[in-house]
Design a protein around this motif. Structure first.
Motif, mmCIF file in Angstrom:
data_model
loop_
_atom_site.group_PDB
_atom_site.id
_atom_site.type_symbol
_atom_site.label_atom_id
_atom_site.label_comp_id
_atom_site.label_asym_id
_atom_site.label_seq_id
_atom_site.Cartn_x
_atom_site.Cartn_y
_atom_site.Cartn_z
ATOM 1 N N GLY A 1 41.596 67.211 42.064
ATOM 2 C CA GLY A 1 40.426 68.085 41.972
ATOM 3 C C GLY A 1 39.287 67.660 42.872
ATOM 4 N N LYS A 2 38.204 68.428 42.751
ATOM 5 C CA LYS A 2 37.021 68.166 43.566
ATOM 6 C C LYS A 2 35.797 67.927 42.692
ATOM 7 C CE LYS A 2 34.658 70.043 47.613
ATOM 8 N NZ LYS A 2 34.575 71.179 48.557
ATOM 9 N N ASP B 1 39.218 73.311 39.568
ATOM 10 C CA ASP B 1 39.818 72.901 40.854
ATOM 11 C C ASP B 1 41.285 72.536 40.690
ATOM 12 O OD1 ASP B 1 37.474 73.207 42.319
ATOM 13 O OD2 ASP B 1 36.798 71.184 41.905
ATOM 14 N N GLN C 1 43.376 81.933 42.649
ATOM 15 C CA GLN C 1 42.093 81.254 42.434
ATOM 16 C C GLN C 1 41.195 81.933 41.403
ATOM 17 O OE1 GLN C 1 40.313 78.636 44.354
ATOM 18 N NE2 GLN C 1 42.322 77.942 44.989
ATOM 19 N N ARG D 1 40.156 80.300 37.761
ATOM 20 C CA ARG D 1 38.840 79.639 37.738
ATOM 21 C C ARG D 1 37.930 80.282 36.681
ATOM 22 N NH1 ARG D 1 37.469 75.951 41.493
ATOM 23 N NH2 ARG D 1 38.728 75.767 43.380
ATOM 24 N N ASP E 1 32.879 77.240 39.919
ATOM 25 C CA ASP E 1 34.056 78.080 39.671
ATOM 26 C C ASP E 1 33.728 79.571 39.699
ATOM 27 O OD1 ASP E 1 35.887 75.997 39.409
ATOM 28 O OD2 ASP E 1 35.364 75.665 37.315
ATOM 29 N N ASN F 1 33.412 80.471 43.773
ATOM 30 C CA ASN F 1 34.804 80.823 44.061
ATOM 31 C C ASN F 1 35.251 82.179 43.535
ATOM 32 O OD1 ASN F 1 36.135 78.450 45.487
ATOM 33 N ND2 ASN F 1 35.036 77.426 43.838
#
Length: 543
Positions: free
Chosen positions: A110-111, A116, A124, A128, A371, A375
């Motif tokens: 992850g980040k 992630d 995605q 998310r 998230d 994203n």
């Protein structure tokens, strides 16, 4: 933890306020210093990944040892003995799941957030969004319990009467928490947690030595004194069954609670986020080992403090005190060292709440900003500055919601909210994380079914459980232990839904996966290599 209507006899409110104020002033100075290096998203969310394993381990223990651990467990042991200590065992064993299955792999993959990891090899946006919703749900229930507990604790120690005073206390706690998060980001919050962990463990260590010293450093003498003070039910303190052995349902309830506690920790978003604040996966592993050591030592102290409160204060006095079991540790401090020790222990408990709510707030705001905003809404096309700005605005909103929620819940039984947070984490988050890391076939539909299904089943079962309505009225207090008084709409027999909701979430994850043909083998292979070796993982930021 609504301990709080009347002040403790012998407490010195002026002294307690002074100790609170000193702690807040020192930590705010540290947070301002930490804010100088908070420039990028990595700085704000993950403290530039600059903390060492031992530092992060101390911060994790600061994040994990909430007021419920300190006040609640000591009180549970004082009243229920062996059965109360089982909470300590459950909370500690949970870390083995985090260490062996989650910490290192999560750090590599992850980040900034749990989303992630889940979105690494899936679609995605839907994944998310689901991860953010479950993160916000867990954080909200945990925050509610801590905020209501803060109002109650300060009320108890300052002797503040009336609803307005209590509301004001909760608002002040919320404002301080928002300041920590807005100014210092993850770096400031981490230093607050480190200071709080050191204070908490030092304070409980001093009290433990003090109690043992009164009984010649002989545990058997301490246990015998607690049995003698317990009267007719004293003998039951030393064996299982005083709280959870009365009927088949209470035994099932304990099993359900135990499963939620042991599996919930590895799915708690504010604990998972701490693994991103270290430079490497090796440091993530080391930080969990440090956390296990510190948390284990602390829970051994609670054994002595619980039986010490039973022996020196007595279960009758604890039961009649404001907030009953939660006042066991403050009453023991007053018995041992008078108003000064009580003031210090109260300040430590207050610091505990501040650190935990700050950690929860930054986790929830990071999840929404990273998230949902970056994203899902912006499809990954954002400037780093705008993401951090959204995170700060979100922290303000979450802080305001937590203040309002804490005020509304201040007179309610909030213990079940903590258990609910663990049950939701174990139901909605853990199955999806484990499937993502270890099951090659797992896909988007499986993740969505597991998160939304686990979350929905868990919350529905809690709403229709005895924790919310239907428990009998206690003749001593004239109140029911359920959250809503005077009504009964429960049909689920257990207080905690973990026994049902966690297996259901695992099953839904499997079912959703096998019913969908989607499968990205190449992405799974990449994720497996990265999670096991750290190749391509996020690096520390050097200033």
């Amino acid at each position: 933890m609504n301990m709080l209507a009347a002040g403790v006899q012998g407490s010195n409110p002026a002294l307690n306020i002074t100790i609170f104020a000193i702690f807040v002033a020192i930590t705010l100075v540290i947070v301002f210093r930490a804010s100088r290096n908070t420039k990028t998203a990595s700085d704000y969310y993950a403290a530039g990944r600059a903390f060492t394993g031992p530092q992060n381990g101390i911060a994790i223990s600061g994040d994990y040892l909430s007021a419920a651990s300190f006040l609640g467990i000591a009180g549970a042991i004082a009243i229920n003995g062996y059965d109360g200590f089982l909470y300590s065992i459950g909370f500690l064993v949970a870390w083995l799941v985090a260490l062996l299955l989650v910490a290192e792999l999560l750090r590599n993959t992850g980040k900034f957030t749990m989303g992630d990891v889940l979105a690494f090899r899936m679609k995605q946006r839907p994944v998310r969004a689901a991860a953010a919703i479950s993160t916000l749900a867990v954080s909200f229930f945990y925050l509610l319990a801590q905020m209501a507990g803060a109002g109650g604790l300060v009320n108890l120690l300052l002797g503040i009467e009336g609803n307005l005073g209590q509301d004001l206390v909760i608002a002040v706690v919320g404002v301080i928490m928002i300041l920590y998060v807005l100014i210092g980001g993850m770096k400031g919050t981490t230093w607050v947690q480190i200071i709080k962990a050191v204070l908490l463990i030092a304070g409980t260590f001093a009290m433990t030595l003090w109690v043992l010293g009164k009984y010649g450093f002989n545990l058997s003498s301490l246990f015998q004194a607690a049995v003698d003070k317990g009267g007719q039910t004293g003998e039951a303190l030393l064996g299982p069954g005083k709280q959870y052995g009365k009927t088949g349902t209470t035994k099932l309830d304990f099993l359900s609670l135990g499963i939620a506690l042991v599996l919930g920790t590895a799915g708690l978003p504010h604990v998972l986020m701490r693994f991103y604040t270290v430079p490497t996966a090796k440091d993530a592993r080391r930080s969990v080992v440090w956390a296990i050591a510190l948390i284990g030592i602390f829970y051994l102290f609670t054994l002595v403090l619980g039986y010490g409160a039973g022996a020196l204060v007595g279960p009758d006095v604890i039961a009649k005190a404001p907030g009953t079991t939660n006042s066991a540790a403050p009453l023991l401090a007053l018995e041992l060292g008078g108003p000064i020790l009580l003031g210090f222990i109260a300040a430590v408990a207050f610091a505990t709440i501040l650190a935990v709510v700050a950690g929860l707030t930054i986790t929830a705001s990071a999840s929404f900003a990273h998230d949902v905003y970056a994203n899902v809404l912006k499809k990954g096309k954002t400037a780093p500055d705008s993401e951090v700005r959204v995170a700060r605005i979100t922290a303000l909103v979450i802080g305001a919601v937590a203040i309002v929620g804490g005020i509304l819940a201040k007179n309610q039984n909030v213990a079940f909210l903590v258990a609910l947070a663990f049950a939701v984490a174990a139901s909605a988050n853990l199955p999806t994380i484990l499937y993502s890391l270890f099951w090659k076939r797992f896909n988007t539909q499986g993740a969505l079914w597991s998160i939304y299904g686990g979350l929905s089943v868990c919350v529905v079962l809690i709403v229709f459980s005895p924790a919310v309505s239907g428990k009998p009225v206690d003749p001593k207090t004239g109140k029911s232990a359920s959250m809503i008084q005077g009504v009964d709409f429960h049909w689920f027999p257990l207080d905690n839904p973990g026994l049902v909701s966690i297996p259901v979430a695992f099953f839904l994850g499997w079912l959703g996966t096998v019913l969908s043909k989607e499968h990205d083998q190449k992405k799974y292979a990449e994720m497996e290599v990265r999670s096991l070796t750290g190749a391509g993982a996020e690096k520390a930021v050097r200033h």
